[in-house]
Design a protein around this motif. Structure first.
Motif, mmCIF file in Angstrom:
data_model
loop_
_atom_site.group_PDB
_atom_site.id
_atom_site.type_symbol
_atom_site.label_atom_id
_atom_site.label_comp_id
_atom_site.label_asym_id
_atom_site.label_seq_id
_atom_site.Cartn_x
_atom_site.Cartn_y
_atom_site.Cartn_z
ATOM 1 N N VAL A 132 -14.094 3.677 1.817
ATOM 2 C CA VAL A 132 -13.202 3.376 2.913
ATOM 3 C C VAL A 132 -13.086 1.969 3.263
ATOM 4 O O VAL A 132 -14.061 1.272 3.512
ATOM 5 C CB VAL A 132 -13.960 3.889 4.275
ATOM 6 N N PHE A 133 -12.017 1.330 2.651
ATOM 7 C CA PHE A 133 -11.770 -0.146 2.780
ATOM 8 C C PHE A 133 -10.005 -0.147 2.893
ATOM 9 O O PHE A 133 -9.702 -1.270 3.665
ATOM 10 C CB PHE A 133 -12.160 -0.767 1.427
ATOM 11 N N HIS A 134 -9.269 0.833 2.577
ATOM 12 C CA HIS A 134 -8.005 0.312 2.814
ATOM 13 C C HIS A 134 -7.613 0.450 4.446
ATOM 14 O O HIS A 134 -8.039 1.252 5.174
ATOM 15 C CB HIS A 134 -7.103 1.631 2.335
ATOM 16 N N GLY A 135 -6.941 -0.577 4.795
ATOM 17 C CA GLY A 135 -6.869 -0.860 6.204
ATOM 18 C C GLY A 135 -7.816 -1.541 6.811
ATOM 19 O O GLY A 135 -7.536 -1.993 7.974
ATOM 20 N N PHE A 136 -8.929 -1.700 6.281
ATOM 21 C CA PHE A 136 -10.144 -2.493 6.745
ATOM 22 C C PHE A 136 -10.229 -3.865 6.165
ATOM 23 O O PHE A 136 -10.162 -4.920 6.946
ATOM 24 C CB PHE A 136 -11.346 -1.605 6.728
ATOM 25 N N THR A 137 -10.161 -4.064 4.975
ATOM 26 C CA THR A 137 -10.106 -5.377 4.237
ATOM 27 C C THR A 137 -8.795 -6.078 4.503
ATOM 28 O O THR A 137 -7.907 -5.201 4.174
ATOM 29 C CB THR A 137 -10.673 -5.265 2.720
ATOM 30 N N LEU A 138 -8.869 -7.259 4.642
ATOM 31 C CA LEU A 138 -7.720 -7.932 4.711
ATOM 32 C C LEU A 138 -6.887 -7.772 3.563
ATOM 33 O O LEU A 138 -7.271 -8.015 2.494
ATOM 34 C CB LEU A 138 -8.007 -9.519 5.039
ATOM 35 N N THR A 139 -5.586 -7.726 3.576
ATOM 36 C CA THR A 139 -4.549 -7.195 2.422
ATOM 37 C C THR A 139 -4.504 -8.754 1.643
ATOM 38 O O THR A 139 -4.208 -8.462 0.425
ATOM 39 C CB THR A 139 -3.149 -6.850 2.873
ATOM 40 N N ASN A 140 -4.646 -9.727 2.283
ATOM 41 C CA ASN A 140 -4.683 -10.812 1.399
ATOM 42 C C ASN A 140 -6.016 -11.719 1.400
ATOM 43 O O ASN A 140 -6.281 -13.074 1.525
ATOM 44 C CB ASN A 140 -3.666 -12.097 1.888
ATOM 45 N N ALA A 141 -7.013 -10.851 1.134
ATOM 46 C CA ALA A 141 -8.417 -11.332 1.429
ATOM 47 C C ALA A 141 -8.707 -12.303 0.345
ATOM 48 O O ALA A 141 -9.512 -13.472 0.605
ATOM 49 C CB ALA A 141 -9.432 -10.080 1.429
ATOM 50 N N LYS A 142 -8.251 -12.130 -0.848
ATOM 51 C CA LYS A 142 -8.670 -13.176 -2.038
ATOM 52 C C LYS A 142 -8.210 -14.630 -1.532
ATOM 53 O O LYS A 142 -8.781 -15.668 -1.881
ATOM 54 C CB LYS A 142 -7.798 -12.558 -3.220
ATOM 55 N N GLU A 143 -6.960 -14.825 -1.052
ATOM 56 C CA GLU A 143 -6.592 -16.043 -0.499
ATOM 57 C C GLU A 143 -7.532 -16.660 0.321
ATOM 58 O O GLU A 143 -7.823 -17.977 0.394
ATOM 59 C CB GLU A 143 -5.316 -15.823 0.035
ATOM 60 N N LEU A 144 -7.863 -15.777 1.338
ATOM 61 C CA LEU A 144 -8.706 -16.481 2.420
ATOM 62 C C LEU A 144 -10.075 -16.703 1.866
ATOM 63 O O LEU A 144 -10.747 -17.735 2.141
ATOM 64 C CB LEU A 144 -9.077 -15.531 3.620
ATOM 65 N N GLN A 145 -10.620 -15.777 1.003
ATOM 66 C CA GLN A 145 -12.013 -16.035 0.332
ATOM 67 C C GLN A 145 -11.875 -17.278 -0.450
ATOM 68 O O GLN A 145 -12.777 -18.357 -0.366
ATOM 69 C CB GLN A 145 -12.102 -14.867 -0.762
ATOM 70 N N GLU A 146 -11.101 -17.618 -1.215
ATOM 71 C CA GLU A 146 -10.773 -18.983 -1.932
ATOM 72 C C GLU A 146 -10.596 -20.015 -0.999
ATOM 73 O O GLU A 146 -11.311 -21.186 -1.261
ATOM 74 C CB GLU A 146 -9.567 -18.865 -2.890
ATOM 75 N N LEU A 147 -10.071 -19.954 0.113
ATOM 76 C CA LEU A 147 -9.760 -20.969 1.097
ATOM 77 C C LEU A 147 -11.094 -21.529 1.771
ATOM 78 O O LEU A 147 -11.746 -22.305 1.937
ATOM 79 C CB LEU A 147 -8.891 -20.662 2.177
ATOM 80 N N LEU A 148 -11.813 -20.329 2.266
ATOM 81 C CA LEU A 148 -13.165 -20.503 3.015
ATOM 82 C C LEU A 148 -14.169 -21.038 1.808
ATOM 83 O O LEU A 148 -15.220 -21.769 2.205
ATOM 84 C CB LEU A 148 -13.733 -19.254 3.473
ATOM 85 N N THR A 149 -14.218 -20.758 0.687
ATOM 86 C CA THR A 149 -15.077 -20.957 -0.433
ATOM 87 C C THR A 149 -15.001 -22.525 -0.765
ATOM 88 O O THR A 149 -15.780 -23.394 -0.860
ATOM 89 C CB THR A 149 -14.848 -20.412 -1.806
ATOM 90 N N LYS A 150 -13.720 -22.830 -0.931
ATOM 91 C CA LYS A 150 -13.199 -24.245 -1.287
ATOM 92 C C LYS A 150 -13.676 -25.210 -0.091
ATOM 93 O O LYS A 150 -14.265 -26.254 -0.591
ATOM 94 C CB LYS A 150 -11.675 -24.442 -1.160
ATOM 95 N N TYR A 151 -13.791 -24.882 1.051
ATOM 96 C CA TYR A 151 -14.232 -25.975 2.069
ATOM 97 C C TYR A 151 -15.681 -25.555 2.623
ATOM 98 O O TYR A 151 -16.075 -26.130 3.457
ATOM 99 C CB TYR A 151 -13.284 -25.765 3.320
ATOM 100 N N GLY A 152 -16.296 -24.593 1.817
ATOM 101 C CA GLY A 152 -17.869 -24.224 2.054
ATOM 102 C C GLY A 152 -18.249 -23.676 3.548
ATOM 103 O O GLY A 152 -19.048 -23.905 4.204
ATOM 104 N N ALA A 153 -17.272 -22.846 4.047
ATOM 105 C CA ALA A 153 -17.661 -22.111 5.123
ATOM 106 C C ALA A 153 -18.922 -21.549 5.062
ATOM 107 O O ALA A 153 -19.214 -21.042 3.991
ATOM 108 C CB ALA A 153 -16.481 -21.153 5.514
ATOM 109 N N ARG A 154 -19.735 -21.446 6.167
ATOM 110 C CA ARG A 154 -21.211 -20.981 5.972
ATOM 111 C C ARG A 154 -21.286 -19.333 6.094
ATOM 112 O O ARG A 154 -22.152 -18.789 5.182
ATOM 113 C CB ARG A 154 -22.001 -21.563 7.116
ATOM 114 N N CYS A 155 -20.261 -19.002 7.068
ATOM 115 C CA CYS A 155 -20.365 -17.367 7.208
ATOM 116 C C CYS A 155 -19.351 -16.985 7.900
ATOM 117 O O CYS A 155 -18.714 -17.696 8.596
ATOM 118 C CB CYS A 155 -21.469 -17.057 7.857
ATOM 119 N N ALA A 156 -18.973 -15.574 7.484
ATOM 120 C CA ALA A 156 -17.702 -14.818 8.261
ATOM 121 C C ALA A 156 -18.313 -13.715 8.889
ATOM 122 O O ALA A 156 -19.181 -13.127 8.425
ATOM 123 C CB ALA A 156 -16.496 -14.511 7.062
#
Length: 417
Positions: free
Chosen positions: A228-252
């Protein structure tokens, strides 16, 4: 001078998700509404107004006695079906927080904005009611947006300084149109390019100011279940993951899937998914922060301690958690009937219902981290073997409920950078 919610160097916020409120005056508990309750996938629709009022009492009492929390964050689906009256009622219920010195910080969910299912229920009828526009949302929760240090002009995203060290980015991950809708809400979510650019600008500003960042949205940053992940995980999650990783966000932090789950350790940005406040054990989270630590603990709302004697006279409220378990159990029974209705003898069916209920309860309340021995016992049990023989498709899904590789009721992070 920096605009902050609190001057404390060790702030705390509480967290809920998916309360799915329908205002009491939008239904008469008639036949059509009873049908909605019966098909609500385990959510309680009858008593959410009262449950949220009681939760506000707990928040205010905690603030008076301990000085905490500094904020309550709600990660989406504040309303059941996007009725404007329900959002207005939600804001009214939580209005005492402002006077108590607790900031209310809501995030819109996929059921909240221009939901074509917005209805009131009278007898056997459904009647269309006013939906929530983006402009309505900002007006209803004006006191929340007044706390913002920045707002995204292209969405409902905004950011606040919890204190001088912590910046909170509250994103809008929902897909909705620009006008009144006649169709169902869109389950999947995406953060468009304009909003992504705004998020990056906030991450850059936080870095420049020497701040750490926490990120909030309705949809999930990762797959929290292999089935169960279709419709729940962001469709462009990879982009956001890379952005948050790049700037060191502590937690989502997110919601939407209604199951409590924590992922950390092997991913660059940990994520806490909060369970649905309207079902199971009414879970909520407490997050405690310093400049170098984050501690999260999940709690079950002890609602009976915050109801008046008159309120407890309601039959279901004498033991509200027993009532919620029954609602949850009935939803599981419906699932089995739908998936494998006539395949089992009555005695076997009763054992299967109990097994599926327990597995679902563990998953949705964050208790799905089980030992190999425990999972082996499940696999060797008579109802599980019967499911394997007659409903193998359901077994694949049930197995996914115990995939957790770490506890989901807590998270402890420390850093020295």
């Amino acid at each position: 001078m920096m605009k902050v919610i609190t001057a404390s160097k060790a702030p705390t916020f509480w967290l809920i998700s998916d309360p799915h409120l329908i205002a009491d005056d939008l239904h008469d508990a008639g036949a059509r509404f009873q049908q909605m309750q019966a098909t609500s996938a385990g959510k309680d629709l009858y008593y959410q107004e009262l449950a949220l009022k009681a939760f506000v009492r707990k928040l205010v009492k905690s603030k008076q006695e301990s000085g905490q929390p500094d904020a309550l964050i709600v990660t989406g689906d504040l309303t059941f079906n996007g009725a404007r009256a329900s959002a207005v009622r939600f804001a009214e219920i939580f209005a005492p927080l402002e006077e108590a010195g607790i900031a209310l910080l809501p995030v819109a969910g996929n059921h909240d904005i221009y939901d074509g299912w917005a209805r009131k229920f009278a007898g056997e009828k459904e009647i269309r009611v006013d939906q929530i526009s983006p402009q309505d949302w900002k007006q209803i929760f004006k006191s929340s947006y007044d706390l913002a240090i920045a707002q995204d002009p292209s969405s409902l995203a905004y950011s606040v300084n919890l204190n001088e060290h912590w910046r909170l980015i509250l994103a809008d991950s929902n897909l909705y149109g620009n006008e009144f809708s006649y169709s169902h809400p869109v389950t999947r979510g995406e953060i468009p390019a304009k909003e992504l650019a705004w998020i990056e600008s906030q991450l850059k500003e936080a870095r420049k100011a020497g701040q750490d960042v926490l990120f909030f949205m309705h949809h999930n940053l990762y797959h929290h279940n292999s089935v169960v992940f279709h419709g729940f995980t962001l469709t462009n999650a990879k982009e956001l993951q890379e952005l948050l990783t790049k700037y060191g966000a502590r937690c989502a932090f997110s919601g939407h899937i209604h199951a409590q789950h924590v992922m950390s350790g092997w991913i660059p940005v940990p994520e806490v998914v909060s369970s649905c406040f309207a079902e199971a054990d009414e879970g909520y989270g407490i997050v405690s922060l310093t400049a170098s630590e984050l501690h999260y603990r999940r709690q079950s709302f002890d609602i009976e301690n915050y109801l008046s004697q008159a309120e407890k006279h309601e039959a279901d409220l004498a033991d509200f958690h027993k009532y919620l378990k029954k609602v949850f159990f009935d939803a599981n029974r419906q699932l089995i009937k739908m998936q494998a209705g006539g395949k089992f003898r009555q005695g076997d069916l009763e054992m299967i219902e109990k097994l599926v209920f327990q597995m679902h309860w563990d998953f949705f309340t964050g208790q799905s981290y089980k030992s190999d021995e425990y999972r082996a016992q499940i696999a060797e049990s008579a109802p599980y073997r019967e499911l394997c023989l007659k409903a193998p498709g359901l077994v694949k899904y049930l197995n996914s409920l115990y995939e957790s590789t770490q506890p989901s009721d807590r998270l402890d992070l420390e850093w020295n950078d």
